[in-house]
Each structure stands twice: as structure tokens, then as C-alpha cells.
Design a protein around this motif. Structure first.
Motif, PDB file in Angstrom:
ATOM      1  N   GLU A  64     -46.185  25.363  24.175  1.00 54.99           N
ATOM      2  CA  GLU A  64     -45.601  25.731  25.683  1.00 54.99           C
ATOM      3  C   GLU A  64     -46.059  27.247  26.117  1.00 54.99           C
ATOM      4  O   GLU A  64     -46.395  27.701  26.943  1.00 54.99           O
ATOM      5  N   GLU A  65     -45.226  27.896  25.115  1.00 53.10           N
ATOM      6  CA  GLU A  65     -45.117  29.373  25.247  1.00 53.10           C
ATOM      7  C   GLU A  65     -46.355  30.250  24.875  1.00 53.10           C
ATOM      8  O   GLU A  65     -46.621  31.298  25.482  1.00 53.10           O
ATOM      9  N   LEU A  66     -47.094  29.608  23.875  1.00 50.65           N
ATOM     10  CA  LEU A  66     -48.164  30.586  23.278  1.00 50.65           C
ATOM     11  C   LEU A  66     -49.470  29.720  23.204  1.00 50.65           C
ATOM     12  O   LEU A  66     -50.650  30.379  22.993  1.00 50.65           O
ATOM     13  N   GLY A  67     -49.595  28.445  23.450  1.00 51.87           N
ATOM     14  CA  GLY A  67     -50.605  27.686  23.481  1.00 51.87           C
ATOM     15  C   GLY A  67     -51.320  27.335  22.169  1.00 51.87           C
ATOM     16  O   GLY A  67     -52.645  27.484  21.802  1.00 51.87           O
ATOM     17  N   VAL A  68     -50.397  27.555  21.139  1.00 48.15           N
ATOM     18  CA  VAL A  68     -51.007  27.310  19.662  1.00 48.15           C
ATOM     19  C   VAL A  68     -50.564  25.889  18.920  1.00 48.15           C
ATOM     20  O   VAL A  68     -49.432  25.595  19.466  1.00 48.15           O
ATOM     21  N   GLU A  69     -51.224  25.845  18.125  1.00 48.65           N
ATOM     22  CA  GLU A  69     -50.773  24.659  17.034  1.00 48.65           C
ATOM     23  C   GLU A  69     -50.254  25.206  15.962  1.00 48.65           C
ATOM     24  O   GLU A  69     -51.030  25.911  15.303  1.00 48.65           O
ATOM     25  N   ALA A  70     -49.027  24.935  15.616  1.00 46.14           N
ATOM     26  CA  ALA A  70     -48.535  25.521  14.342  1.00 46.14           C
ATOM     27  C   ALA A  70     -47.728  24.523  13.687  1.00 46.14           C
ATOM     28  O   ALA A  70     -47.190  23.546  14.125  1.00 46.14           O
ATOM     29  N   GLU A  71     -47.302  25.060  12.307  1.00 51.15           N
ATOM     30  CA  GLU A  71     -46.647  24.109  11.536  1.00 51.15           C
ATOM     31  C   GLU A  71     -45.245  24.904  10.930  1.00 51.15           C
ATOM     32  O   GLU A  71     -45.651  26.115  10.418  1.00 51.15           O
ATOM     33  N   THR A  72     -44.192  24.336  10.791  1.00 47.60           N
ATOM     34  CA  THR A  72     -43.303  25.166  10.299  1.00 47.60           C
ATOM     35  C   THR A  72     -43.206  25.110   8.539  1.00 47.60           C
ATOM     36  O   THR A  72     -43.997  24.315   8.155  1.00 47.60           O
ATOM     37  N   VAL A  73     -42.815  26.206   8.088  1.00 48.43           N
ATOM     38  CA  VAL A  73     -43.016  26.166   6.652  1.00 48.43           C
ATOM     39  C   VAL A  73     -41.579  25.929   6.001  1.00 48.43           C
ATOM     40  O   VAL A  73     -41.372  25.201   5.333  1.00 48.43           O
ATOM     41  N   GLU A  74     -40.640  27.256   6.453  1.00 46.27           N
ATOM     42  CA  GLU A  74     -39.111  26.812   5.968  1.00 46.27           C
ATOM     43  C   GLU A  74     -38.180  27.341   6.833  1.00 46.27           C
ATOM     44  O   GLU A  74     -38.456  28.432   7.545  1.00 46.27           O
ATOM     45  N   ARG A  75     -36.904  26.857   6.667  1.00 47.49           N
ATOM     46  CA  ARG A  75     -35.770  27.524   7.451  1.00 47.49           C
ATOM     47  C   ARG A  75     -35.442  28.749   6.933  1.00 47.49           C
ATOM     48  O   ARG A  75     -35.459  29.045   5.570  1.00 47.49           O
ATOM     49  N   VAL A  76     -35.261  29.876   7.776  1.00 46.02           N
ATOM     50  CA  VAL A  76     -34.633  31.253   7.255  1.00 46.02           C
ATOM     51  C   VAL A  76     -33.214  30.848   7.246  1.00 46.02           C
ATOM     52  O   VAL A  76     -32.602  30.606   8.106  1.00 46.02           O
ATOM     53  N   PRO A  77     -32.691  31.280   5.925  1.00 46.87           N
ATOM     54  CA  PRO A  77     -31.250  30.925   5.853  1.00 46.87           C
ATOM     55  C   PRO A  77     -30.266  31.783   6.901  1.00 46.87           C
ATOM     56  O   PRO A  77     -30.491  32.776   7.147  1.00 46.87           O
ATOM     57  N   GLY A  78     -29.293  31.005   7.273  1.00 47.19           N
ATOM     58  CA  GLY A  78     -28.138  31.405   8.245  1.00 47.19           C
ATOM     59  C   GLY A  78     -28.512  31.140   9.817  1.00 47.19           C
ATOM     60  O   GLY A  78     -29.774  30.353   9.954  1.00 47.19           O
ATOM     61  N   GLU A  79     -27.577  31.256  10.469  1.00 46.31           N
ATOM     62  CA  GLU A  79     -27.764  31.216  12.088  1.00 46.31           C
ATOM     63  C   GLU A  79     -26.979  31.991  12.553  1.00 46.31           C
ATOM     64  O   GLU A  79     -26.114  32.714  12.143  1.00 46.31           O
ATOM     65  N   TRP A  80     -27.467  32.571  13.892  1.00 45.52           N
ATOM     66  CA  TRP A  80     -26.824  33.669  14.573  1.00 45.52           C
ATOM     67  C   TRP A  80     -26.582  33.463  16.100  1.00 45.52           C
ATOM     68  O   TRP A  80     -27.079  32.508  16.606  1.00 45.52           O
ATOM     69  N   PRO A  81     -25.315  33.874  16.440  1.00 43.15           N
ATOM     70  CA  PRO A  81     -24.521  33.466  17.595  1.00 43.15           C
ATOM     71  C   PRO A  81     -25.423  34.028  18.927  1.00 43.15           C
ATOM     72  O   PRO A  81     -25.659  34.992  18.839  1.00 43.15           O
ATOM     73  N   LEU A  82     -25.733  33.339  19.909  1.00 42.41           N
ATOM     74  CA  LEU A  82     -26.252  33.788  20.868  1.00 42.41           C
ATOM     75  C   LEU A  82     -24.959  33.797  22.131  1.00 42.41           C
ATOM     76  O   LEU A  82     -23.753  33.365  21.824  1.00 42.41           O
ATOM     77  N   ARG A  83     -25.445  33.600  23.482  1.00 40.28           N
ATOM     78  CA  ARG A  83     -24.387  33.040  24.312  1.00 40.28           C
ATOM     79  C   ARG A  83     -23.789  31.885  24.198  1.00 40.28           C
ATOM     80  O   ARG A  83     -24.802  30.933  24.073  1.00 40.28           O
ATOM     81  N   PRO A  84     -22.461  31.652  24.115  1.00 43.27           N
ATOM     82  CA  PRO A  84     -21.951  30.331  23.843  1.00 43.27           C
ATOM     83  C   PRO A  84     -22.772  29.272  24.896  1.00 43.27           C
ATOM     84  O   PRO A  84     -22.636  29.701  26.055  1.00 43.27           O
ATOM     85  N   PRO A  85     -22.805  28.268  24.281  1.00 46.46           N
ATOM     86  CA  PRO A  85     -22.694  27.353  23.271  1.00 46.46           C
ATOM     87  C   PRO A  85     -23.995  27.705  22.225  1.00 46.46           C
ATOM     88  O   PRO A  85     -24.140  26.600  21.354  1.00 46.46           O
ATOM     89  N   TYR A  86     -24.546  28.533  22.459  1.00 47.12           N
ATOM     90  CA  TYR A  86     -26.161  28.590  21.892  1.00 47.12           C
ATOM     91  C   TYR A  86     -25.934  29.475  20.454  1.00 47.12           C
ATOM     92  O   TYR A  86     -25.290  30.390  20.459  1.00 47.12           O
ATOM     93  N   VAL A  87     -26.651  28.737  19.579  1.00 43.45           N
ATOM     94  CA  VAL A  87     -26.904  29.588  18.185  1.00 43.45           C
ATOM     95  C   VAL A  87     -28.389  29.469  17.862  1.00 43.45           C
ATOM     96  O   VAL A  87     -29.250  28.609  18.082  1.00 43.45           O
ATOM     97  N   LEU A  88     -28.851  30.570  17.268  1.00 42.18           N
ATOM     98  CA  LEU A  88     -30.151  30.755  16.902  1.00 42.18           C
ATOM     99  C   LEU A  88     -30.348  30.391  15.350  1.00 42.18           C
ATOM    100  O   LEU A  88     -29.831  30.739  14.524  1.00 42.18           O
ATOM    101  N   GLN A  89     -31.406  29.654  15.275  1.00 42.04           N
ATOM    102  CA  GLN A  89     -31.913  29.153  14.018  1.00 42.04           C
ATOM    103  C   GLN A  89     -33.493  29.536  13.999  1.00 42.04           C
ATOM    104  O   GLN A  89     -33.951  29.388  14.872  1.00 42.04           O
TER     105      GLN A  89
END
Length: 136
Positions: free
Chosen positions: A56-81
Motif C-alpha cells: 500500500e505505502e510503497l507499491g512493492v512486493e516484499a517478503e519478511t526475513v526475520e524479526r528484529v529482537p525487541g519491541e518499542w513503545p509508541l503512543r499507547p496502546p501501540y508498540v512497534l515491532q
């Protein structure tokens, strides 16, 4: 306990470079740089959300490789992974279609040339070693 809403970000890697996207909205974030991505919809797997958001944002077909360890708080209730991801063979080149007005492929030496959103900095830091491994 309040429900957490996961926001997924893509550390999109290509030839030892990381894609940064400059926000055009909302006003308080405009002009700063982030890893592209967005909210996980109800019942959606984070990896599926990431591929949908990149389409939607970039018009690309991509595949995930691996999760980056950790998660980071955004504005509640959101967290970034964050996941590392790569373009699928034959994918179009990324274009800033929505929420962004510019894209940059950054090499390891350029990674801090842009003004990253605060919450993306730790994820970018953790992704940096992936740029130097396997890059020629």
C-alpha cells in the motif's frame, strides 16, 4: 490491562542498504524518517500486515526475513515491532504512495544522515549489523 496494538515496521534491505521513508503526515511527524509499515489489522499476522503495508505505502512486493529482537513503545496502546524484509524478484522499485513524500536507500555510512523518528532509532541500530554482513 489495556490491549496492545502492534505496529509493524520493515527494515527493507537491498544490496547492503536500508530503505528510509520520510513522513508527510501527520503534521507532528512530517519531515522525519521512519521504517515503512503500519498497524496490524484484527486477525492479521504481523508478517502479513507488513507485506500489505509495503504494497500500500510503497507499491512493492516484499517478503519478511526475520524479526528484529525487541519491541518499542509508541503512543499507547501501540508498540512497534520490526522485521527485516527484502524485495521479491521482479518487484517494482519502491515509490512513496501514501504517508510519505520521499524515500532514500541508505548505506551503513549514511544511516544517520536522516532525522529518524525517536521510536525507530533502536530498531535501526539493531538492523545496522545486517547491512554490513553480506554486503560487498
Amino acid at each position: 490491562m489495556t490491549e496492545r496494538i502492534v505496529v509493524v515496521g520493515a527494515a527493507l534491505l537491498d544490496a547492503g542498504r536500508l530503505l528510509a521513508a520520510r513522513r508527510s503526515a501527520p503534521p507532528e511527524l512530517a519531515g522525519r524518517w521512519e521504517l515503512p509499515g503500519g498497524k496490524v489489522e484484527e486477525g492479521e499476522a504481523p508478517e502479513a500486515a507488513l507485506m500489505r503495508e509495503l504494497r500500500e505505502e510503497l507499491g512493492v512486493e516484499a517478503e519478511t526475513v526475520e524479526r528484529v529482537p525487541g519491541e518499542w513503545p509508541l503512543r499507547p496502546p501501540y508498540v512497534l515491532q520490526v522485521w527485516t524484509a527484502r524485495l521479491c524478484p521482479g518487484s517494482a522499485a519502491p515509490e512513496p504512495l501514501q504517508d510519505h513524500d520521499a524515500l532514500r536507500w541508505l548505506t551503513p555510512t549514511e544511516i544517520w544522515d536522516v532525522d529518524w523518528l525517536d521510536q525507530d532509532v533502536p530498531a535501526v541500530r539493531k538492523t545496522l549489523p545486517k547491512l554490513t554482513t553480506g554486503a560487498h
